[in-house]
Motif scaffolding. Structure first.
Motif, PDB file in Angstrom:
ATOM      1  N   GLY A   1      -0.026   3.764 -27.884  1.00  0.00           N
ATOM      2  CA  GLY A   1       0.132   5.110 -28.417  1.00  0.00           C
ATOM      3  C   GLY A   1       1.379   5.772 -27.872  1.00  0.00           C
ATOM      4  O   GLY A   1       2.487   5.259 -28.005  1.00  0.00           O
ATOM      5  N   ASN A   2       1.187   6.922 -27.235  1.00  0.00           N
ATOM      6  CA  ASN A   2       2.316   7.687 -26.691  1.00  0.00           C
ATOM      7  C   ASN A   2       2.591   7.390 -25.220  1.00  0.00           C
ATOM      8  O   ASN A   2       3.335   8.111 -24.564  1.00  0.00           O
ATOM      9  CB  ASN A   2       2.080   9.187 -26.890  1.00  0.00           C
ATOM     10  CG  ASN A   2       2.348   9.624 -28.311  1.00  0.00           C
ATOM     11  OD1 ASN A   2       3.116   8.999 -29.038  1.00  0.00           O
ATOM     12  ND2 ASN A   2       1.704  10.707 -28.734  1.00  0.00           N
ATOM     13  N   ASP A   3       1.971   6.334 -24.705  1.00  0.00           N
ATOM     14  CA  ASP A   3       2.192   5.935 -23.316  1.00  0.00           C
ATOM     15  C   ASP A   3       2.825   4.552 -23.268  1.00  0.00           C
ATOM     16  O   ASP A   3       2.567   3.704 -24.120  1.00  0.00           O
ATOM     17  CB  ASP A   3       0.873   5.909 -22.532  1.00  0.00           C
ATOM     18  CG  ASP A   3       0.253   7.286 -22.393  1.00  0.00           C
ATOM     19  OD1 ASP A   3       1.006   8.262 -22.219  1.00  0.00           O
ATOM     20  OD2 ASP A   3      -0.988   7.383 -22.465  1.00  0.00           O
ATOM     21  N   ALA A   4       3.644   4.333 -22.259  1.00  0.00           N
ATOM     22  CA  ALA A   4       4.248   3.010 -22.055  1.00  0.00           C
ATOM     23  C   ALA A   4       4.447   2.782 -20.566  1.00  0.00           C
ATOM     24  O   ALA A   4       4.643   3.721 -19.790  1.00  0.00           O
ATOM     25  CB  ALA A   4       5.585   2.904 -22.787  1.00  0.00           C
ATOM     26  N   VAL A   5       4.371   1.508 -20.171  1.00  0.00           N
ATOM     27  CA  VAL A   5       4.607   1.152 -18.771  1.00  0.00           C
ATOM     28  C   VAL A   5       5.587  -0.011 -18.719  1.00  0.00           C
ATOM     29  O   VAL A   5       5.530  -0.932 -19.534  1.00  0.00           O
ATOM     30  CB  VAL A   5       3.287   0.775 -18.050  1.00  0.00           C
ATOM     31  CG1 VAL A   5       2.612  -0.418 -18.706  1.00  0.00           C
ATOM     32  CG2 VAL A   5       3.534   0.505 -16.566  1.00  0.00           C
TER      33      VAL A   5
ATOM     34  N   ASP B   1       4.497  12.538 -30.510  1.00  0.00           N
ATOM     35  CA  ASP B   1       4.556  11.864 -31.814  1.00  0.00           C
ATOM     36  C   ASP B   1       5.933  11.964 -32.450  1.00  0.00           C
ATOM     37  O   ASP B   1       6.247  11.215 -33.389  1.00  0.00           O
ATOM     38  CB  ASP B   1       3.512  12.458 -32.771  1.00  0.00           C
ATOM     39  CG  ASP B   1       2.094  12.111 -32.364  1.00  0.00           C
ATOM     40  OD1 ASP B   1       1.917  11.117 -31.642  1.00  0.00           O
ATOM     41  OD2 ASP B   1       1.165  12.839 -32.764  1.00  0.00           O
ATOM     42  N   ASN B   2       6.760  12.899 -31.972  1.00  0.00           N
ATOM     43  CA  ASN B   2       8.096  13.101 -32.544  1.00  0.00           C
ATOM     44  C   ASN B   2       9.183  12.292 -31.829  1.00  0.00           C
ATOM     45  O   ASN B   2      10.360  12.413 -32.157  1.00  0.00           O
ATOM     46  CB  ASN B   2       8.467  14.590 -32.487  1.00  0.00           C
ATOM     47  CG  ASN B   2       7.504  15.449 -33.276  1.00  0.00           C
ATOM     48  OD1 ASN B   2       7.101  15.072 -34.376  1.00  0.00           O
ATOM     49  ND2 ASN B   2       7.121  16.588 -32.721  1.00  0.00           N
ATOM     50  N   ASP B   3       8.767  11.465 -30.867  1.00  0.00           N
ATOM     51  CA  ASP B   3       9.723  10.697 -30.073  1.00  0.00           C
ATOM     52  C   ASP B   3       9.503   9.206 -30.293  1.00  0.00           C
ATOM     53  O   ASP B   3       8.554   8.789 -30.967  1.00  0.00           O
ATOM     54  CB  ASP B   3       9.559  11.017 -28.582  1.00  0.00           C
ATOM     55  CG  ASP B   3       9.543  12.517 -28.306  1.00  0.00           C
ATOM     56  OD1 ASP B   3      10.294  13.234 -28.993  1.00  0.00           O
ATOM     57  OD2 ASP B   3       8.782  12.948 -27.421  1.00  0.00           O
TER      58      ASP B   3
ATOM     59  N   GLU C   1      14.024  11.162 -27.495  1.00  0.00           N
ATOM     60  CA  GLU C   1      13.307  12.375 -27.900  1.00  0.00           C
ATOM     61  C   GLU C   1      13.892  12.945 -29.186  1.00  0.00           C
ATOM     62  O   GLU C   1      15.103  12.914 -29.405  1.00  0.00           O
ATOM     63  CB  GLU C   1      13.370  13.434 -26.794  1.00  0.00           C
ATOM     64  CG  GLU C   1      12.468  13.129 -25.616  1.00  0.00           C
ATOM     65  CD  GLU C   1      12.321  14.322 -24.685  1.00  0.00           C
ATOM     66  OE1 GLU C   1      12.896  15.401 -24.983  1.00  0.00           O
ATOM     67  OE2 GLU C   1      11.645  14.181 -23.648  1.00  0.00           O
ATOM     68  N   GLY C   2      13.000  13.467 -30.028  1.00  0.00           N
ATOM     69  CA  GLY C   2      13.436  14.117 -31.256  1.00  0.00           C
ATOM     70  C   GLY C   2      13.718  13.160 -32.391  1.00  0.00           C
ATOM     71  O   GLY C   2      14.237  13.557 -33.430  1.00  0.00           O
ATOM     72  N   SER C   3      13.366  11.882 -32.210  1.00  0.00           N
ATOM     73  CA  SER C   3      13.546  10.890 -33.268  1.00  0.00           C
ATOM     74  C   SER C   3      12.427   9.857 -33.160  1.00  0.00           C
ATOM     75  O   SER C   3      12.031   9.477 -32.051  1.00  0.00           O
ATOM     76  CB  SER C   3      14.893  10.180 -33.148  1.00  0.00           C
ATOM     77  OG  SER C   3      14.973   9.086 -34.049  1.00  0.00           O
ATOM     78  N   THR C   4      11.925   9.412 -34.299  1.00  0.00           N
ATOM     79  CA  THR C   4      10.886   8.386 -34.308  1.00  0.00           C
ATOM     80  C   THR C   4      11.462   7.013 -34.670  1.00  0.00           C
ATOM     81  O   THR C   4      10.720   6.097 -35.020  1.00  0.00           O
ATOM     82  CB  THR C   4       9.777   8.756 -35.316  1.00  0.00           C
ATOM     83  OG1 THR C   4      10.355   8.922 -36.620  1.00  0.00           O
ATOM     84  CG2 THR C   4       9.074  10.045 -34.909  1.00  0.00           C
ATOM     85  N   ASP C   5      12.771   6.879 -34.575  1.00  0.00           N
ATOM     86  CA  ASP C   5      13.445   5.626 -34.923  1.00  0.00           C
ATOM     87  C   ASP C   5      13.288   4.627 -33.768  1.00  0.00           C
ATOM     88  O   ASP C   5      14.150   4.518 -32.888  1.00  0.00           O
ATOM     89  CB  ASP C   5      14.920   5.883 -35.223  1.00  0.00           C
ATOM     90  CG  ASP C   5      15.603   4.687 -35.865  1.00  0.00           C
ATOM     91  OD1 ASP C   5      15.099   3.566 -35.709  1.00  0.00           O
ATOM     92  OD2 ASP C   5      16.658   4.883 -36.510  1.00  0.00           O
TER      93      ASP C   5
END
Length: 294
Positions: free
Chosen positions: A67-71, A148-150, A169-173
């Motif tokens: 999801g929105n977490d990464a390690v 979700d926007n990053d 940040e500010g891009s979902t690419d």
């Protein structure tokens, strides 16, 4: 209680220990499987302690996203051969999953934390040491969270010899973020932008460049202008956004990032074993030492 082949097989499946070790553990614990597991654990902990002074400078980096977490994690072993071992790779995945679920702040906090199997991380690693036969260490990790926007840019180079995690940040690419991570792996920048370089570092570099220019016999009245020009090259060397993009050398990274509509707010780059003093074995000396012992 008589120890059967089936009991040995079951204990071996649970622990991965050798057949004779499993049989001995079952004999010592009167056929109690759970007690035999503990017996082997204790034996494993003893084995791990003997390996504590060895140098673990090989290993791998690994990235896990949920999801929105990464390690991003680096786990070290003594040899590159073991780093390719399936048991070692399983351990690395298990550690990454645990770190992502618990988000500890430090390695010390992580090693003391309890995993889903009821063992703390330190004991879980010790059990792996007993099975694999090499010193293994959880060296470092970072856990990052986005919205979700990053986008995250994860990239592993050479099967994990280098691991990079970029936050865009500010891009979902996500592909663009991964391309930036690939660039970081290749060129190893130290900062994102000029703003992150300390005034002390800039002053030190300016002093060195000034001395170089004067030693080249350049007139003092043009040295200052030359130094400022050369400082630009310094920033290109150490700042991500100032560098020529590896996938398009005619474009700066900052220009590529601009096309995504986002901003690189962070990157972390791990190179396996960097900063660890590796032991340099002399094979000839080792052979002679064994001959002399004989």
């Amino acid at each position: 209680m008589a120890v059967t082949a089936q009991m040995v097989k079951e204990l071996r499946a649970k622990t991965g220990a050798g057949m004779m070790d499993c049989k001995k553990a079952l004999v010592e614990t009167d056929g109690n499987i759970d007690a035999a597991v503990d017996f082997l654990r204790e034996k494993g902990l003893s084995s791990a302690a003997k390996k504590a002074d060895r140098i673990a400078a090989e290993g791998t980096t690994y990235i896990l996203e949920q999801g929105n977490d990464a390690v991003l994690v680096e786990v070290n072993a003594e040899t590159d051969f073991v780093a390719k071992n399936e048991g070692f790779q399983t351990l690395v995945r298990e550690l990454a999953e645990h770190l992502l679920a618990t988000k500890p702040a430090t390695v010390e906090e992580a090693t003391a934390s309890t995993m889903s199997n009821g063992l703390n991380v330190a004991d879980h690693i010790s059990n792996a040491i007993a099975k694999i036969g090499e010193k293994i260490t959880l060296r470092r990790f970072v856990v990052r969270t986005k919205t979700d926007n990053d986008a995250f840019g994860p990239y592993l180079h050479m099967g994990g010899r280098i691991g990079v995690l970029v936050t865009l940040e500010g891009s979902t690419d996500a592909q663009a973020a991964k391309d930036v991570a690939m660039h970081v792996a290749a060129l190893n920048p130290q900062f994102i932008s000029r703003d992150e370089v300390s005034e002390e570092d800039v002053d030190r570099e300016r002093k060195v460049l000034t001395e170089q220019a004067l030693n080249e016999g350049k007139p003092e009245n043009i040295v200052a202008k030359m130094v400022e020009g050369r400082l630009g090259k310094y920033f290109e060397d150490v700042c991500l956004l100032e560098q020529s993009f590896v996938k398009n050398s005619d474009q700066k990274v900052k220009d590529f990032v601009k096309t995504t509509g986002g901003t690189v707010t962070e990157f972390v780059r791990y190179g396996v074993g960097e900063g660890i003093e590796k032991r340099q074995d002399n094979f000839a000396e080792e052979v002679m030492s064994q001959v002399n012992k004989g």
